[in-house]
Design a protein around this motif. Sequence first.
Motif, PDB file in Angstrom:
ATOM      1  N   PRO A  12       0.650  -1.319  -0.056  1.00 51.96           N
ATOM      2  CA  PRO A  12       0.022  -0.018  -0.039  1.00 51.96           C
ATOM      3  C   PRO A  12       1.342   1.486   0.168  1.00 51.96           C
ATOM      4  CG  PRO A  12       0.052  -0.828   2.080  1.00 51.96           C
ATOM      5  CD  PRO A  12       0.770  -2.113   1.830  1.00 51.96           C
ATOM      6  N   PHE A  13       2.117   1.208  -0.358  1.00 51.32           N
ATOM      7  CA  PHE A  13       3.242   2.411   0.425  1.00 51.32           C
ATOM      8  C   PHE A  13       3.386   3.291  -1.490  1.00 51.32           C
ATOM      9  CE2 PHE A  13       4.603  -0.446   3.841  1.00 51.32           C
ATOM     10  CZ  PHE A  13       3.857   0.541   4.720  1.00 51.32           C
ATOM     11  N   CYS A  14       3.578   4.521  -1.354  1.00 53.40           N
ATOM     12  CA  CYS A  14       3.753   5.023  -2.940  1.00 53.40           C
ATOM     13  C   CYS A  14       5.121   4.341  -3.638  1.00 53.40           C
ATOM     14  CB  CYS A  14       3.445   6.420  -3.127  1.00 53.40           C
ATOM     15  SG  CYS A  14       4.515   7.397  -1.856  1.00 53.40           S
ATOM     16  N   SER A  15       6.434   3.985  -2.280  1.00 48.10           N
ATOM     17  CA  SER A  15       7.484   3.972  -3.501  1.00 48.10           C
ATOM     18  C   SER A  15       8.307   2.788  -2.172  1.00 48.10           C
ATOM     19  CB  SER A  15       8.322   5.321  -4.007  1.00 48.10           C
ATOM     20  OG  SER A  15       8.400   5.610  -2.525  1.00 48.10           O
ATOM     21  N   GLU A  16       9.324   2.929  -3.061  1.00 46.73           N
ATOM     22  CA  GLU A  16       9.894   2.132  -2.489  1.00 46.73           C
ATOM     23  C   GLU A  16      10.509   2.608  -1.753  1.00 46.73           C
ATOM     24  OE1 GLU A  16      13.532  -0.429  -2.800  1.00 46.73           O
ATOM     25  OE2 GLU A  16      13.693   0.383  -4.725  1.00 46.73           O
ATOM     26  N   ARG A  17      11.119   3.768  -1.712  1.00 47.84           N
ATOM     27  CA  ARG A  17      11.644   4.693   0.173  1.00 47.84           C
ATOM     28  C   ARG A  17      10.564   4.644   1.208  1.00 47.84           C
ATOM     29  NH1 ARG A  17      10.272   8.881   2.443  1.00 47.84           N
ATOM     30  NH2 ARG A  17      12.143  10.187   3.336  1.00 47.84           N
ATOM     31  N   CYS A  18       9.134   4.384   0.427  1.00 51.59           N
ATOM     32  CA  CYS A  18       8.053   4.392   1.510  1.00 51.59           C
ATOM     33  C   CYS A  18       7.890   3.154   2.718  1.00 51.59           C
ATOM     34  CB  CYS A  18       6.549   4.855   1.236  1.00 51.59           C
ATOM     35  SG  CYS A  18       6.732   6.973   1.682  1.00 51.59           S
ATOM     36  N   LYS A  19       8.443   1.984   1.859  1.00 50.94           N
ATOM     37  CA  LYS A  19       8.078   0.696   1.719  1.00 50.94           C
ATOM     38  C   LYS A  19       9.154   0.328   3.085  1.00 50.94           C
ATOM     39  CE  LYS A  19       8.039  -3.461  -0.045  1.00 50.94           C
ATOM     40  NZ  LYS A  19       7.496  -4.431  -1.116  1.00 50.94           N
ATOM     41  N   LEU A  20      10.297   0.845   2.708  1.00 54.27           N
ATOM     42  CA  LEU A  20      11.818   1.079   2.719  1.00 54.27           C
ATOM     43  C   LEU A  20      11.661   1.375   4.596  1.00 54.27           C
ATOM     44  CD1 LEU A  20      14.029   0.608   0.143  1.00 54.27           C
ATOM     45  CD2 LEU A  20      13.395  -1.372   1.900  1.00 54.27           C
ATOM     46  N   MET A  21      11.597   2.195   4.716  1.00 53.41           N
ATOM     47  CA  MET A  21      11.713   3.324   5.439  1.00 53.41           C
ATOM     48  C   MET A  21      10.468   2.669   7.284  1.00 53.41           C
ATOM     49  SD  MET A  21      11.782   7.303   4.661  1.00 53.41           S
ATOM     50  CE  MET A  21      11.580   7.811   5.676  1.00 53.41           C
ATOM     51  N   ASP A  22       9.504   2.130   6.327  1.00 50.40           N
ATOM     52  CA  ASP A  22       8.458   1.894   7.649  1.00 50.40           C
ATOM     53  C   ASP A  22       8.444   0.428   7.726  1.00 50.40           C
ATOM     54  OD1 ASP A  22       5.441   1.021   8.138  1.00 50.40           O
ATOM     55  OD2 ASP A  22       5.739  -0.805   7.385  1.00 50.40           O
ATOM     56  N   LEU A  23       9.605  -0.327   7.143  1.00 50.95           N
ATOM     57  CA  LEU A  23      10.588  -1.735   7.534  1.00 50.95           C
ATOM     58  C   LEU A  23      11.410  -1.743   8.244  1.00 50.95           C
ATOM     59  CD1 LEU A  23      10.970  -4.424   7.158  1.00 50.95           C
ATOM     60  CD2 LEU A  23      12.484  -4.343   5.192  1.00 50.95           C
ATOM     61  N   GLY A  24      11.864  -0.047   8.997  1.00 50.09           N
ATOM     62  CA  GLY A  24      13.330   0.274   9.036  1.00 50.09           C
ATOM     63  C   GLY A  24      12.397   0.671  10.426  1.00 50.09           C
ATOM     64  N   ASP A  25      11.616   0.944  10.480  1.00 49.47           N
ATOM     65  CA  ASP A  25      10.817   1.603  11.436  1.00 49.47           C
ATOM     66  C   ASP A  25      10.321   0.018  12.917  1.00 49.47           C
ATOM     67  OD1 ASP A  25      10.692   4.317  11.290  1.00 49.47           O
ATOM     68  OD2 ASP A  25       8.882   4.134  10.834  1.00 49.47           O
ATOM     69  N   TRP A  26       9.691  -1.011  12.117  1.00 49.54           N
ATOM     70  CA  TRP A  26       9.666  -2.392  12.315  1.00 49.54           C
ATOM     71  C   TRP A  26      10.980  -3.045  12.953  1.00 49.54           C
ATOM     72  CZ3 TRP A  26       5.574  -3.690  14.630  1.00 49.54           C
ATOM     73  CH2 TRP A  26       3.923  -3.497  14.028  1.00 49.54           C
ATOM     74  N   ALA A  27      12.116  -2.834  11.679  1.00 41.68           N
ATOM     75  CA  ALA A  27      13.416  -3.115  12.746  1.00 41.68           C
ATOM     76  C   ALA A  27      14.140  -2.141  14.086  1.00 41.68           C
ATOM     77  CB  ALA A  27      14.295  -3.303  11.882  1.00 41.68           C
ATOM     78  N   THR A  28      13.688  -1.078  13.930  1.00 37.57           N
ATOM     79  CA  THR A  28      14.297  -0.733  15.082  1.00 37.57           C
ATOM     80  C   THR A  28      13.873  -0.886  16.277  1.00 37.57           C
ATOM     81  OG1 THR A  28      13.748   1.029  14.238  1.00 37.57           O
ATOM     82  CG2 THR A  28      15.897   0.862  13.588  1.00 37.57           C
TER      83      THR A  28
END
Length: 62
Positions: free
Chosen positions: A29-45
């Motif tokens: 549901p993200f608009c770009s790879e950047r938003c998708k990876l930022m969300d993944l990073g928030d979960w990882a941290t």
Amino acid sequence: MQLAVKPRKVACPGCGETTVYSTSNAYRPFCSERCKLMDLGDWATEKFRIPDATPPDLQDAE
């Protein structure tokens, strides 16, 4: 006669931009790879966490 189906649009959970929610969007549901990876990073941290309602074990405290 077929009716034209309008693509479903949703707000990106990362930035809020409107994006198409369909199989043509590889990052949905993200608009770009950047938003998708930022969300993944928030979960990882552990910025995002699923709360644990289980009380701590008393044996672990000893």
